[in-house]
Scaffold this motif. Structure first.
Motif, PDB file in Angstrom:
ATOM      1  N   HIS A   6      47.165  27.885  38.296  1.00  0.00           N
ATOM      2  CA  HIS A   6      46.833  28.699  39.476  1.00  0.00           C
ATOM      3  C   HIS A   6      46.723  30.194  39.191  1.00  0.00           C
ATOM      4  O   HIS A   6      45.752  30.815  39.639  1.00  0.00           O
ATOM      5  CB  HIS A   6      47.838  28.438  40.597  1.00  0.00           C
ATOM      6  CG  HIS A   6      47.629  27.104  41.248  1.00  0.00           C
ATOM      7  ND1 HIS A   6      48.329  26.714  42.363  1.00  0.00           N
ATOM      8  CD2 HIS A   6      46.810  26.073  40.968  1.00  0.00           C
ATOM      9  CE1 HIS A   6      47.957  25.507  42.718  1.00  0.00           C
ATOM     10  NE2 HIS A   6      47.039  25.100  41.879  1.00  0.00           N
ATOM     11  N   ALA A  10      43.293  32.142  39.816  1.00  0.00           N
ATOM     12  CA  ALA A  10      43.245  33.226  40.801  1.00  0.00           C
ATOM     13  C   ALA A  10      42.677  34.492  40.172  1.00  0.00           C
ATOM     14  O   ALA A  10      41.853  35.192  40.780  1.00  0.00           O
ATOM     15  CB  ALA A  10      44.638  33.486  41.365  1.00  0.00           C
ATOM     16  N   TYR A  11      43.102  34.786  38.947  1.00  0.00           N
ATOM     17  CA  TYR A  11      42.584  35.951  38.233  1.00  0.00           C
ATOM     18  C   TYR A  11      41.064  35.828  38.031  1.00  0.00           C
ATOM     19  O   TYR A  11      40.319  36.778  38.272  1.00  0.00           O
ATOM     20  CB  TYR A  11      43.292  36.106  36.884  1.00  0.00           C
ATOM     21  CG  TYR A  11      42.625  37.110  35.988  1.00  0.00           C
ATOM     22  CD1 TYR A  11      42.792  38.477  36.191  1.00  0.00           C
ATOM     23  CD2 TYR A  11      41.806  36.696  34.936  1.00  0.00           C
ATOM     24  CE1 TYR A  11      42.162  39.399  35.379  1.00  0.00           C
ATOM     25  CE2 TYR A  11      41.179  37.620  34.115  1.00  0.00           C
ATOM     26  CZ  TYR A  11      41.352  38.960  34.344  1.00  0.00           C
ATOM     27  OH  TYR A  11      40.718  39.875  33.540  1.00  0.00           O
ATOM     28  N   ILE A  13      38.910  34.087  39.719  1.00  0.00           N
ATOM     29  CA  ILE A  13      38.206  34.194  41.005  1.00  0.00           C
ATOM     30  C   ILE A  13      38.126  35.649  41.446  1.00  0.00           C
ATOM     31  O   ILE A  13      37.072  36.108  41.902  1.00  0.00           O
ATOM     32  CB  ILE A  13      38.888  33.308  42.070  1.00  0.00           C
ATOM     33  CG1 ILE A  13      38.654  31.827  41.743  1.00  0.00           C
ATOM     34  CG2 ILE A  13      38.365  33.642  43.462  1.00  0.00           C
ATOM     35  CD1 ILE A  13      39.462  30.871  42.585  1.00  0.00           C
ATOM     36  N   ARG A  14      39.231  36.392  41.298  1.00  0.00           N
ATOM     37  CA  ARG A  14      39.204  37.829  41.652  1.00  0.00           C
ATOM     38  C   ARG A  14      38.188  38.582  40.806  1.00  0.00           C
ATOM     39  O   ARG A  14      37.415  39.391  41.319  1.00  0.00           O
ATOM     40  CB  ARG A  14      40.596  38.453  41.465  1.00  0.00           C
ATOM     41  CG  ARG A  14      41.560  38.196  42.590  1.00  0.00           C
ATOM     42  CD  ARG A  14      42.808  39.074  42.486  1.00  0.00           C
ATOM     43  NE  ARG A  14      43.437  39.105  41.178  1.00  0.00           N
ATOM     44  CZ  ARG A  14      44.357  38.248  40.742  1.00  0.00           C
ATOM     45  NH1 ARG A  14      44.775  37.281  41.543  1.00  0.00           N
ATOM     46  NH2 ARG A  14      44.880  38.366  39.540  1.00  0.00           N
ATOM     47  N   GLU A  15      38.187  38.313  39.521  1.00  0.00           N
ATOM     48  CA  GLU A  15      37.238  38.976  38.624  1.00  0.00           C
ATOM     49  C   GLU A  15      35.800  38.603  38.968  1.00  0.00           C
ATOM     50  O   GLU A  15      34.906  39.441  38.938  1.00  0.00           O
ATOM     51  CB  GLU A  15      37.542  38.626  37.165  1.00  0.00           C
ATOM     52  CG  GLU A  15      38.722  39.359  36.607  1.00  0.00           C
ATOM     53  CD  GLU A  15      38.511  40.863  36.618  1.00  0.00           C
ATOM     54  OE1 GLU A  15      37.567  41.352  35.972  1.00  0.00           O
ATOM     55  OE2 GLU A  15      39.300  41.559  37.286  1.00  0.00           O
ATOM     56  N   GLU A  16      35.596  37.340  39.295  1.00  0.00           N
ATOM     57  CA  GLU A  16      34.246  36.882  39.658  1.00  0.00           C
ATOM     58  C   GLU A  16      33.749  37.625  40.905  1.00  0.00           C
ATOM     59  O   GLU A  16      32.615  38.103  40.940  1.00  0.00           O
ATOM     60  CB  GLU A  16      34.251  35.378  39.901  1.00  0.00           C
ATOM     61  CG  GLU A  16      32.894  34.810  40.225  1.00  0.00           C
ATOM     62  CD  GLU A  16      32.954  33.320  40.483  1.00  0.00           C
ATOM     63  OE1 GLU A  16      31.953  32.646  40.172  1.00  0.00           O
ATOM     64  OE2 GLU A  16      33.974  32.816  40.992  1.00  0.00           O
ATOM     65  N   LYS A  17      34.609  37.757  41.894  1.00  0.00           N
ATOM     66  CA  LYS A  17      34.226  38.482  43.112  1.00  0.00           C
ATOM     67  C   LYS A  17      33.973  39.959  42.831  1.00  0.00           C
ATOM     68  O   LYS A  17      33.035  40.551  43.367  1.00  0.00           O
ATOM     69  CB  LYS A  17      35.295  38.310  44.191  1.00  0.00           C
ATOM     70  CG  LYS A  17      35.320  36.912  44.760  1.00  0.00           C
ATOM     71  CD  LYS A  17      36.314  36.756  45.864  1.00  0.00           C
ATOM     72  CE  LYS A  17      36.245  35.327  46.368  1.00  0.00           C
ATOM     73  NZ  LYS A  17      36.977  35.143  47.588  1.00  0.00           N
ATOM     74  N   ARG A  18      34.800  40.556  41.969  1.00  0.00           N
ATOM     75  CA  ARG A  18      34.603  41.956  41.610  1.00  0.00           C
ATOM     76  C   ARG A  18      33.259  42.159  40.910  1.00  0.00           C
ATOM     77  O   ARG A  18      32.497  43.069  41.237  1.00  0.00           O
ATOM     78  CB  ARG A  18      35.738  42.440  40.696  1.00  0.00           C
ATOM     79  CG  ARG A  18      35.616  43.908  40.283  1.00  0.00           C
ATOM     80  CD  ARG A  18      36.560  44.270  39.165  1.00  0.00           C
ATOM     81  NE  ARG A  18      36.375  43.513  37.943  1.00  0.00           N
ATOM     82  CZ  ARG A  18      35.409  43.752  37.038  1.00  0.00           C
ATOM     83  NH1 ARG A  18      34.531  44.687  37.227  1.00  0.00           N
ATOM     84  NH2 ARG A  18      35.335  43.022  35.943  1.00  0.00           N
ATOM     85  N   LYS A  77      35.899  29.512  34.336  1.00  0.00           N
ATOM     86  CA  LYS A  77      36.427  28.749  35.478  1.00  0.00           C
ATOM     87  C   LYS A  77      36.162  27.261  35.300  1.00  0.00           C
ATOM     88  O   LYS A  77      37.049  26.435  35.537  1.00  0.00           O
ATOM     89  CB  LYS A  77      35.777  29.233  36.783  1.00  0.00           C
ATOM     90  CG  LYS A  77      36.436  30.424  37.396  1.00  0.00           C
ATOM     91  CD  LYS A  77      35.766  30.889  38.668  1.00  0.00           C
ATOM     92  CE  LYS A  77      35.353  29.788  39.603  1.00  0.00           C
ATOM     93  NZ  LYS A  77      34.672  30.257  40.801  1.00  0.00           N
TER      94      LYS A  77
END
Length: 140
Positions: A6, A10-11, A13-18, A77
Protein backbone atom coordinates in the motif's frame (compact mmCIF):
# COMPACT_ATOMS: atom_id res chain seq x y z
CA UNK A 1 -3.60 -6.57 -2.27
CA UNK A 2 -1.10 -7.28 0.48
CA UNK A 3 -0.96 -4.36 2.92
CA UNK A 4 2.83 -4.15 2.60
CA UNK A 5 2.38 -2.85 -0.95
CA UNK A 6 0.00 0.00 0.00
CA UNK A 7 2.61 2.68 0.82
CA UNK A 8 4.48 2.12 -2.42
CA UNK A 9 1.26 2.07 -4.45
CA UNK A 10 0.06 5.26 -2.73
CA UNK A 11 3.37 6.92 -3.59
CA UNK A 12 3.11 5.83 -7.24
CA UNK A 13 -0.46 7.11 -7.50
CA UNK A 14 0.52 10.49 -6.00
CA UNK A 15 3.45 10.78 -8.39
CA UNK A 16 1.26 9.77 -11.33
CA UNK A 17 -1.25 12.51 -10.48
CA UNK A 18 1.53 15.06 -10.03
CA UNK A 19 3.06 14.18 -13.40
CA UNK A 20 -0.36 14.24 -15.10
CA UNK A 21 -0.96 17.75 -13.70
CA UNK A 22 2.48 18.84 -14.87
CA UNK A 23 1.77 17.44 -18.32
CA UNK A 24 -1.52 19.31 -18.49
CA UNK A 25 0.24 22.54 -17.51
CA UNK A 26 2.86 21.95 -20.21
CA UNK A 27 0.12 21.45 -22.79
CA UNK A 28 -1.45 24.78 -21.84
CA UNK A 29 1.91 26.57 -21.94
CA UNK A 30 2.72 24.94 -25.27
CA UNK A 31 -0.55 26.17 -26.81
CA UNK A 32 0.09 29.69 -25.46
CA UNK A 33 3.59 29.87 -26.91
CA UNK A 34 2.44 28.44 -30.25
CA UNK A 35 -0.06 31.32 -30.46
CA UNK A 36 2.72 33.77 -29.59
CA UNK A 37 4.85 32.41 -32.43
CA UNK A 38 2.01 32.95 -34.88
CA UNK A 39 1.29 36.43 -33.57
CA UNK A 40 4.96 37.46 -33.74
CA UNK A 41 5.20 36.15 -37.30
CA UNK A 42 1.99 37.95 -38.31
CA UNK A 43 3.29 41.25 -36.86
CA UNK A 44 6.66 40.82 -38.57
CA UNK A 45 8.73 40.47 -35.38
CA UNK A 46 11.19 37.81 -36.49
CA UNK A 47 13.30 38.02 -33.33
CA UNK A 48 10.27 37.54 -31.07
CA UNK A 49 9.04 34.70 -33.26
CA UNK A 50 12.44 33.00 -33.00
CA UNK A 51 12.47 33.35 -29.21
CA UNK A 52 8.92 32.00 -28.97
CA UNK A 53 9.85 29.11 -31.26
CA UNK A 54 12.77 28.26 -28.96
CA UNK A 55 10.37 28.24 -26.03
CA UNK A 56 7.95 25.98 -27.96
CA UNK A 57 10.79 23.56 -28.71
CA UNK A 58 11.85 23.51 -25.06
CA UNK A 59 8.27 22.86 -23.95
CA UNK A 60 7.96 20.07 -26.50
CA UNK A 61 11.11 18.41 -25.14
CA UNK A 62 9.87 18.75 -21.54
CA UNK A 63 6.53 17.32 -22.63
CA UNK A 64 8.18 14.25 -24.14
CA UNK A 65 10.26 13.71 -21.00
CA UNK A 66 7.19 14.14 -18.80
CA UNK A 67 5.19 11.64 -20.88
CA UNK A 68 8.04 9.14 -20.56
CA UNK A 69 8.07 9.69 -16.79
CA UNK A 70 4.31 9.08 -16.69
CA UNK A 71 4.65 5.88 -18.73
CA UNK A 72 7.38 4.68 -16.37
CA UNK A 73 5.19 5.33 -13.32
CA UNK A 74 2.30 3.46 -14.94
CA UNK A 75 4.59 0.53 -15.74
CA UNK A 76 5.80 0.47 -12.11
CA UNK A 77 2.18 0.43 -10.92
CA UNK A 78 1.36 -2.51 -13.20
CA UNK A 79 4.44 -4.37 -11.96
CA UNK A 80 3.55 -3.69 -8.32
CA UNK A 81 0.00 -4.94 -8.89
CA UNK A 82 1.38 -8.11 -10.50
CA UNK A 83 3.77 -8.63 -7.57
CA UNK A 84 1.03 -8.05 -5.01
CA UNK A 85 -1.16 -10.68 -6.63
CA UNK A 86 1.62 -13.27 -6.71
CA UNK A 87 1.20 -15.80 -3.92
CA UNK A 88 3.83 -15.67 -1.22
CA UNK A 89 5.78 -18.68 0.03
CA UNK A 90 3.32 -19.51 2.82
CA UNK A 91 0.39 -19.72 0.40
CA UNK A 92 2.32 -21.97 -1.98
CA UNK A 93 3.39 -24.24 0.89
CA UNK A 94 -0.19 -24.44 2.15
CA UNK A 95 -1.48 -25.32 -1.34
CA UNK A 96 1.18 -28.00 -1.76
CA UNK A 97 0.31 -29.45 1.67
CA UNK A 98 -3.37 -29.58 0.73
CA UNK A 99 -2.51 -31.28 -2.55
CA UNK A 100 -0.41 -33.84 -0.69
CA UNK A 101 -3.30 -34.50 1.72
CA UNK A 102 -5.62 -35.12 -1.22
CA UNK A 103 -3.06 -37.45 -2.80
CA UNK A 104 -2.69 -39.34 0.49
CA UNK A 105 -6.46 -39.60 0.74
CA UNK A 106 -6.57 -41.44 -2.58
CA UNK A 107 -8.73 -38.85 -4.31
CA UNK A 108 -6.25 -38.36 -7.15
CA UNK A 109 -5.77 -40.77 -10.01
CA UNK A 110 -3.20 -43.34 -8.87
CA UNK A 111 -1.52 -43.21 -12.26
CA UNK A 112 0.75 -40.32 -11.27
CA UNK A 113 2.98 -40.81 -14.28
CA UNK A 114 0.23 -39.56 -16.58
CA UNK A 115 -0.41 -36.61 -14.24
CA UNK A 116 3.25 -35.71 -14.04
CA UNK A 117 3.48 -35.90 -17.84
CA UNK A 118 0.48 -33.59 -18.10
CA UNK A 119 2.02 -31.14 -15.62
CA UNK A 120 5.28 -31.14 -17.55
CA UNK A 121 3.39 -30.49 -20.80
CA UNK A 122 1.55 -27.58 -19.17
CA UNK A 123 4.80 -26.19 -17.79
CA UNK A 124 6.32 -26.25 -21.28
CA UNK A 125 3.21 -24.50 -22.61
CA UNK A 126 2.08 -27.35 -24.82
CA UNK A 127 -1.59 -27.99 -25.35
CA UNK A 128 -2.73 -31.03 -23.39
CA UNK A 129 -5.24 -31.92 -26.11
CA UNK A 130 -2.48 -32.05 -28.72
CA UNK A 131 -1.37 -35.58 -29.47
CA UNK A 132 2.09 -36.57 -28.35
CA UNK A 133 4.66 -38.25 -30.59
CA UNK A 134 3.37 -41.28 -32.46
CA UNK A 135 4.27 -44.62 -31.01
CA UNK A 136 4.71 -47.68 -33.21
CA UNK A 137 1.34 -48.98 -32.03
CA UNK A 138 -0.38 -45.74 -33.06
CA UNK A 139 -0.23 -46.40 -36.79
CA UNK A 140 -3.61 -46.07 -38.52
Amino acid sequence: MDASYHPEMAYLIREEKRVEAELEQLRDEFATWKRRVVLAQEKGHAELAAQATERVDALRARGHATREELELLQAKKRLLIRQARRPDGAEVERAEALLEQVRQGGLIDPDEASLEEEFERLARGQDSAAPGPLEEDDNP
